[in-house]
Design a protein around this motif. Sequence first.
Motif, PDB file in Angstrom:
ATOM      1  N   SER A   1       0.829  -1.209   0.000  1.00  0.00           N
ATOM      2  CA  SER A   1       0.000   0.000   0.000  1.00  0.00           C
ATOM      3  C   SER A   1       0.863   1.259   0.000  1.00  0.00           C
ATOM      4  O   SER A   1       0.533   2.253  -0.664  1.00  0.00           O
ATOM      5  CB  SER A   1      -0.937   0.001   1.208  1.00  0.00           C
ATOM      6  OG  SER A   1      -1.856  -1.069   1.130  1.00  0.00           O
ATOM      7  N   LEU A   2       1.964   1.212   0.737  1.00  0.00           N
ATOM      8  CA  LEU A   2       2.887   2.351   0.734  1.00  0.00           C
ATOM      9  C   LEU A   2       3.498   2.544  -0.657  1.00  0.00           C
ATOM     10  O   LEU A   2       3.626   3.673  -1.142  1.00  0.00           O
ATOM     11  CB  LEU A   2       3.993   2.137   1.774  1.00  0.00           C
ATOM     12  CG  LEU A   2       3.545   2.192   3.243  1.00  0.00           C
ATOM     13  CD1 LEU A   2       4.678   1.753   4.158  1.00  0.00           C
ATOM     14  CD2 LEU A   2       3.082   3.597   3.613  1.00  0.00           C
ATOM     15  N   LYS A   3       3.868   1.450  -1.291  1.00  0.00           N
ATOM     16  CA  LYS A   3       4.396   1.527  -2.662  1.00  0.00           C
ATOM     17  C   LYS A   3       3.339   2.078  -3.610  1.00  0.00           C
ATOM     18  O   LYS A   3       3.628   2.929  -4.460  1.00  0.00           O
ATOM     19  CB  LYS A   3       4.848   0.141  -3.126  1.00  0.00           C
ATOM     20  CG  LYS A   3       5.304   0.088  -4.581  1.00  0.00           C
ATOM     21  CD  LYS A   3       5.746  -1.318  -4.977  1.00  0.00           C
ATOM     22  CE  LYS A   3       5.983  -1.440  -6.473  1.00  0.00           C
ATOM     23  NZ  LYS A   3       7.040  -0.550  -6.975  1.00  0.00           N
ATOM     24  N   GLY A   4       2.099   1.598  -3.453  1.00  0.00           N
ATOM     25  CA  GLY A   4       1.012   2.053  -4.311  1.00  0.00           C
ATOM     26  C   GLY A   4       0.744   3.540  -4.161  1.00  0.00           C
ATOM     27  O   GLY A   4       0.429   4.223  -5.146  1.00  0.00           O
ATOM     28  N   MET A   5       0.883   4.064  -2.957  1.00  0.00           N
ATOM     29  CA  MET A   5       0.649   5.492  -2.729  1.00  0.00           C
ATOM     30  C   MET A   5       1.616   6.336  -3.550  1.00  0.00           C
ATOM     31  O   MET A   5       1.239   7.364  -4.132  1.00  0.00           O
ATOM     32  CB  MET A   5       0.788   5.815  -1.240  1.00  0.00           C
ATOM     33  CG  MET A   5       0.455   7.247  -0.901  1.00  0.00           C
ATOM     34  SD  MET A   5       0.422   7.566   0.891  1.00  0.00           S
ATOM     35  CE  MET A   5      -1.140   6.809   1.325  1.00  0.00           C
ATOM     36  N   VAL A   6       2.864   5.898  -3.628  1.00  0.00           N
ATOM     37  CA  VAL A   6       3.848   6.613  -4.452  1.00  0.00           C
ATOM     38  C   VAL A   6       3.491   6.490  -5.925  1.00  0.00           C
ATOM     39  O   VAL A   6       3.543   7.467  -6.674  1.00  0.00           O
ATOM     40  CB  VAL A   6       5.264   6.051  -4.206  1.00  0.00           C
ATOM     41  CG1 VAL A   6       6.245   6.628  -5.220  1.00  0.00           C
ATOM     42  CG2 VAL A   6       5.731   6.398  -2.814  1.00  0.00           C
TER      43      VAL A   6
END
Length: 420
Positions: free
Chosen positions: A233-238
């Motif tokens: 999810s953190l990767k997706g936010m970027v």
Amino acid sequence: MNKLKKEYMFFKQQEPNMRTLLMTNMLYALVLPVVEIFVGAYVMRNTSDPILVAFYQLFMYIGIVATSFLNGYLLRYVNVKTLYAGGILVSGLSMFAMMSVKSLGFVELGVAGFAIGAASGFFWTNRYLLALNNTTDSNRNYFFGLESFFFSIASISVPLVIGAFLSQIDGKELFGMVVNINLAYQLVTIGVIILTVIACIVLWKGKFTNPVQKDFIYFRFCLLWRKMLVLSSLKGMVQGFLVTAPAILVLKLVGDEGALGLIQGVSGALTAILVYVLGRIAQPKDRLKIFVAGLIIFFAGTLFNGILFTATGVIIFVLCKVIFQPLFDLAYFPIMMQTIDAVVKIEKRNEYTYILSHEFGLFIGRAAGLILFIILAFGVSEDFALKYALILVGAIQLIAYPLAKNIIKQTNTINENEQN
């Protein structure tokens, strides 16, 4: 020349399926910059509204999740090679369909975004599955390092070539027709379709197998995989920002698509070489160092962009982004696949179970990032969103370091226990 020959011989020593997959992805690397950069720029040019660009992007991510889910069912009946090839081909065709639309309102953008996302869903989920099943933890640094090398080179050369093509052909006469910018985009898309066909021909040489276990939908997972979903999810936010923000910022503060390609080319060549060397020599134990280096570079770039908010600030941000993406992915994908290897041993499930849920984790992050941008753009101002939303996302990304460190530690423990 001797060094190049040595690297080629090392490549030839890899398993045939791994080589085939790498060659296919190298060809698709020439397509991806068009999807990631110029589609967003095309939408921006025809709408002049960053909110509509974000809306288009959101529906693209919905399309990815929808076809990732469908892909799980199709894997019961269709070879993974066919599904992967279908995703590659449809990505080019869906771009052509979008660029043939005369007006881009909310409905048209939603349909176009969903169509391109649908193609991406087939591409990425089957790519993950093939990479997972045709690599091992010991050679994944090399696999993703070489892949990132070609993706980085493509991210330099393709925008430069297409940017120059768009600027030179606009207004010129071709076969008795005056070429406007939209027709020029359509000519680019025809080139993309040709490349996707060649990539599929190469892919067909591989001998790939589908998952044995058919069930793939689960909602409860062990703690280790839940941690990995937070990391995704953190990767997706970027990702939600990196596909749209550079194009919006460059068109707003710097210039046209040609300038965008030139900016990324400044640092991309050195980054490509760095990533290949790291992939070639780095051990699994080095992934965390590469991971945190990428996070720090990205956060620094967002600070420059937010504080300066000028052409110079945008150039620095895009340079940092070009360095960050391959470094981050070089560490992230082997961590993800090592984690899947571990949780498959724990939960005894189909590996596609985790690829699908990983896509949902990415989607949550992507949607959260885009919604944050839209809220700030509507609630405060567009400039405020472009300045501070990126800084906020960059700061949140720093949480990924301790989380990734914990995931690696736990997966190493599971693998050590398995060996004993």
